[in-house]
Design an enzyme around this catalytic site. Structure first.
Site, PDB file in Angstrom:
ATOM      1  N   PRO A 225      24.421  27.906   4.954  1.00 34.78           N
ATOM      2  CA  PRO A 225      24.633  26.507   5.310  1.00 34.78           C
ATOM      3  C   PRO A 225      23.499  25.558   4.913  1.00 34.78           C
ATOM      4  CG  PRO A 225      24.044  27.782   7.244  1.00 34.78           C
ATOM      5  CD  PRO A 225      24.094  28.747   6.103  1.00 34.78           C
ATOM      6  N   ASP A 248      27.867  23.355  -6.271  1.00 34.46           N
ATOM      7  CA  ASP A 248      28.431  22.063  -5.893  1.00 34.46           C
ATOM      8  C   ASP A 248      27.568  21.392  -4.839  1.00 34.46           C
ATOM      9  OD1 ASP A 248      29.263  23.509  -3.683  1.00 34.46           O
ATOM     10  OD2 ASP A 248      31.149  24.011  -4.672  1.00 34.46           O
ATOM     11  N   LYS A 270      29.632  17.218  -8.843  1.00 30.79           N
ATOM     12  CA  LYS A 270      29.405  15.810  -9.070  1.00 30.79           C
ATOM     13  C   LYS A 270      29.329  15.466 -10.544  1.00 30.79           C
ATOM     14  CE  LYS A 270      26.283  14.102  -5.779  1.00 30.79           C
ATOM     15  NZ  LYS A 270      24.941  13.645  -5.655  1.00 30.79           N
ATOM     16  N   ALA A 332      29.005  27.959   7.880  1.00 31.08           N
ATOM     17  CA  ALA A 332      28.452  26.821   8.618  1.00 31.08           C
ATOM     18  C   ALA A 332      28.589  27.009  10.128  1.00 31.08           C
ATOM     19  CB  ALA A 332      29.144  25.530   8.173  1.00 31.08           C
ATOM     20  N   MET A 383      34.961  20.059   7.949  1.00 27.71           N
ATOM     21  CA  MET A 383      35.503  18.852   7.300  1.00 27.71           C
ATOM     22  C   MET A 383      36.183  17.936   8.314  1.00 27.71           C
ATOM     23  SD  MET A 383      37.043  20.871   3.995  1.00 27.71           S
ATOM     24  CE  MET A 383      37.489  22.347   4.894  1.00 27.71           C
TER      25      MET A 383
HETATM   26  N1  SAH Z   1      32.377  27.726   2.697  1.00 20.09           N
HETATM   27  C1  SAH Z   1      31.693  26.837   3.592  1.00 20.09           C
HETATM   28  C2  SAH Z   1      32.562  25.703   4.078  1.00 20.09           C
HETATM   29  C3  SAH Z   1      33.048  24.807   2.982  1.00 20.09           C
HETATM   30  S1  SAH Z   1      34.009  23.460   3.599  1.00 20.09           S
HETATM   31  C4  SAH Z   1      31.158  27.652   4.784  1.00 20.09           C
HETATM   32  O1  SAH Z   1      31.494  28.824   4.939  1.00 20.09           O
HETATM   33  O2  SAH Z   1      30.359  27.098   5.533  1.00 20.09           O
HETATM   34  C5  SAH Z   1      32.808  22.218   3.758  1.00 20.09           C
HETATM   35  C6  SAH Z   1      32.533  21.923   5.206  1.00 20.09           C
HETATM   36  O3  SAH Z   1      31.671  22.890   5.746  1.00 20.09           O
HETATM   37  C7  SAH Z   1      31.837  20.616   5.446  1.00 20.09           C
HETATM   38  O4  SAH Z   1      32.729  19.537   5.431  1.00 20.09           O
HETATM   39  C8  SAH Z   1      31.267  20.829   6.814  1.00 20.09           C
HETATM   40  O5  SAH Z   1      32.246  20.678   7.808  1.00 20.09           O
HETATM   41  C9  SAH Z   1      30.914  22.302   6.791  1.00 20.09           C
HETATM   42  N2  SAH Z   1      29.479  22.514   6.506  1.00 20.09           N
HETATM   43  C10 SAH Z   1      28.962  23.181   5.489  1.00 20.09           C
HETATM   44  N3  SAH Z   1      27.615  23.217   5.568  1.00 20.09           N
HETATM   45  C11 SAH Z   1      27.286  22.553   6.690  1.00 20.09           C
HETATM   46  C12 SAH Z   1      26.048  22.235   7.331  1.00 20.09           C
HETATM   47  N4  SAH Z   1      24.872  22.628   6.813  1.00 20.09           N
HETATM   48  N5  SAH Z   1      26.091  21.526   8.485  1.00 20.09           N
HETATM   49  C13 SAH Z   1      27.262  21.130   8.997  1.00 20.09           C
HETATM   50  N6  SAH Z   1      28.441  21.408   8.429  1.00 20.09           N
HETATM   51  C14 SAH Z   1      28.462  22.095   7.294  1.00 20.09           C
END
Ligand code: SAH
Length: 467
Positions: A225, A248, A270, A332, A383
């Site tokens: 994260p 990304d 981007k 996350a 999200m």
């Molecule tokens: N594959 C990723 C999620 C991708 S979807 C995972 O497993 O974490 C993208 C979403 O993940 C973001 O919109 C947010 O809701 C969450 N996210 C990812 N990194 C984050 C972080 N450091 N802090 C808070 N939310 C995070």
């Protein structure tokens, strides 16, 4: 060099061990591991040593040491606590040109035992020449953690192909580059992933190929994260051998900095005037880079298989027969929860946790709301920032209590982490007054209220300056 490192072939060879205590046992373990036939001479012996020696085809002589015992021996170790005996053994052995080791007395040794990292048949030996065994052991533990456990299996597998490779390549340089490709490529990764048969098939295929570039491969790597310390060893290893990295916007800068320096970096989040590269193009790009023989790391935030479209990316690779691996990452939900001091489950408050996408489609969020209002579960919305008001509204509408605690974690696990807490009724209002920087995660449920009790956590997490 004070000592020349050599590796001794001791299989079925007779060795004498003088001494019957715990230190002797340690040496006996090493000798037996190398296949030696160990004869122990000592008036006393601990049970473990006796059992080891007898079960490995050695002998125990319950007697005082005498030089006669050196007869027909090929290697001698003195491990008694009697300095005179140790010295005598050393002198007798040297007089007969036998290699001798005296525990903890380098001056009496003709050889010493190094600290060993055993990935048989691959063995790494570290020695300080007796000056600082502690330093040698420290180095060993560093090496231990950086040499994958399956290196031995890899060496074994490659050993099976030595003569085939020799027959295939006359030129020694060609042979070496072939081995290098195997060791740094998909074959090694297959072995590390426990897929020996697949690795073997790949070697055979490589041997049949006409000369040319090795086959490429793709690693779908979860980058966690945000905090680089949350990368896995495997992620780091692959990032450091990549030729190309596709990443990304979710992948934090400090993590990108850990990619091999001269690797090509492609921002697919981007590129082209802020427009993201469409998913089918990313899938295609992975295929074409791998077909050029490149090692491609596709770096994804969190875990590639949690709202990461990882499944779609590997589908095409699989169809095209391109070797790939998926490396899990800290998602996350786990990262944010841990760093915010919110346990996702708790014996008294939440017996389950559910990961959901709060992504809005045409202004709405199609989720099984009646299932989500049951108590005793934690909900984590990825999200969910844009849909925050809608999510809170729906949960209340379907019957979850207005005062259910909810947290918004912004840029979790990074130095910019902020946590806003409130209830389903209050959080949307609180958030609308703040400048929120994505990514953000929502955590809904009673566990959020434990955060106060677990506030010591913030000392560990750091960077959380809000409330
Ligand atoms: N594959 C990723 C999620 C991708 S979807 C995972 O497993 O974490 C993208 C979403 O993940 C973001 O919109 C947010 O809701 C969450 N996210 C990812 N990194 C984050 C972080 N450091 N802090 C808070 N939310 C995070």
């Amino acid at each position: 060099m004070e000592f020349l490192p050599l590796f001794f072939q001791l299989n079925n060879r007779p060795c004498l061990l003088v001494g019957g205590g715990a230190i002797a046992l340690r040496k006996a373990n090493l000798l037996v591991a190398a296949g030696a036939q160990v004869s122990v001479v000592s008036l006393t012996i601990i049970d473990q040593l006796q059992a080891l020696v007898l079960s490995s085809g050695g002998q125990y002589h319950c007697e005082l040491y005498s030089a006669d015992r050196l007869q027909a021996m090929e290697l001698v170790v003195a491990a008694t606590d009697d300095l005179d005996t140790n010295k005598q053994v050393s002198e007798d052995a040297r007089a007969r040109q036998l290699p001798v080791n005296v525990v903890d007395q380098p001056a009496l040794c003709s050889f010493i035992f190094p600290a060993i990292i055993d990935r048989s048949p691959l063995v790494v030996a570290v020695s300080s020449g007796g000056h600082s065994p502690v330093l040698a052991r420290l180095l060993r533990s560093k090496l231990e953690s950086s040499i994958p456990a399956a290196y031995g299996q890899l060496a074994n597998l490659l050993g099976e192909f030595r003569s085939a490779v020799k027959a295939r390549f006359d030129n020694i340089d060609d042979r070496r580059s072939f081995w290098e490709r195997l060791v740094e490529g998909p074959v090694a990764e297959m072995v590390f992933a426990g897929r020996r048969e697949r690795a073997k098939a790949l070697i055979i295929k490589e041997l049949e190929r006409q000369q040319g570039a090795g086959s490429g491969e793709v690693y779908l790597v979860g980058a966690g994260p945000g905090d680089p310390d949350l990368l896995t060893f495997k992620a780091l290893r692959l990032m450091q051998k990549a030729d190309v990295v596709l990443y990304d916007r979710l992948v934090a800068e400090p993590i990108l900095n850990m990619v091999r320096r001269d690797a090509e970096r492609i921002n697919v989040g981007k590129a082209r005037a802020e427009h993201r590269v469409p998913q089918p193009e990313i899938n295609q790009l992975l295929v074409s880079l791998a077909k050029q023989g490149k090692k491609v790391v596709r770096l994804k935030g969190g875990d590639p298989f949690i709202f990461g479209r990882g499944g779609e990316e590997i589908e095409l690779l699989a169809q095209q027969g391109i070797p790939f691996q998926v490396v899990p990452g800290v998602t996350a939900a786990s990262g944010c929860a841990a760093y915010a001091g919110i346990p996702l489950t708790h014996r008294d408050y939440a017996q389950s946790v559910r990961f959901l996408t709060g992504h809005l489609k045409d202004g709405s969020c199609d989720l099984p709301w009646p299932e989500l209002v049951a108590t005793g579960q934690t909900l984590v919305f990825y999200m969910g920032l844009l849909g925050l008001e809608l999510i809170c509204g729906k949960l209340r509408e379907y019957g979850r209590s207005d005062d259910t605690p909810i947290a918004l974690v912004q840029q979790g696990t990074t130095i910019n982490q902020r946590v806003l807490t409130g209830t389903l009724a209050t959080l949307p209002g609180l958030v609308s007054q703040e400048k929120i920087v994505p990514p953000t995660l929502l955590i809904v449920g009673e566990v959020v209220s434990l955060r106060q009790q677990l506030s010591w956590f913030e000392v560990v997490a750091g960077g959380d300056n809000s409330e």
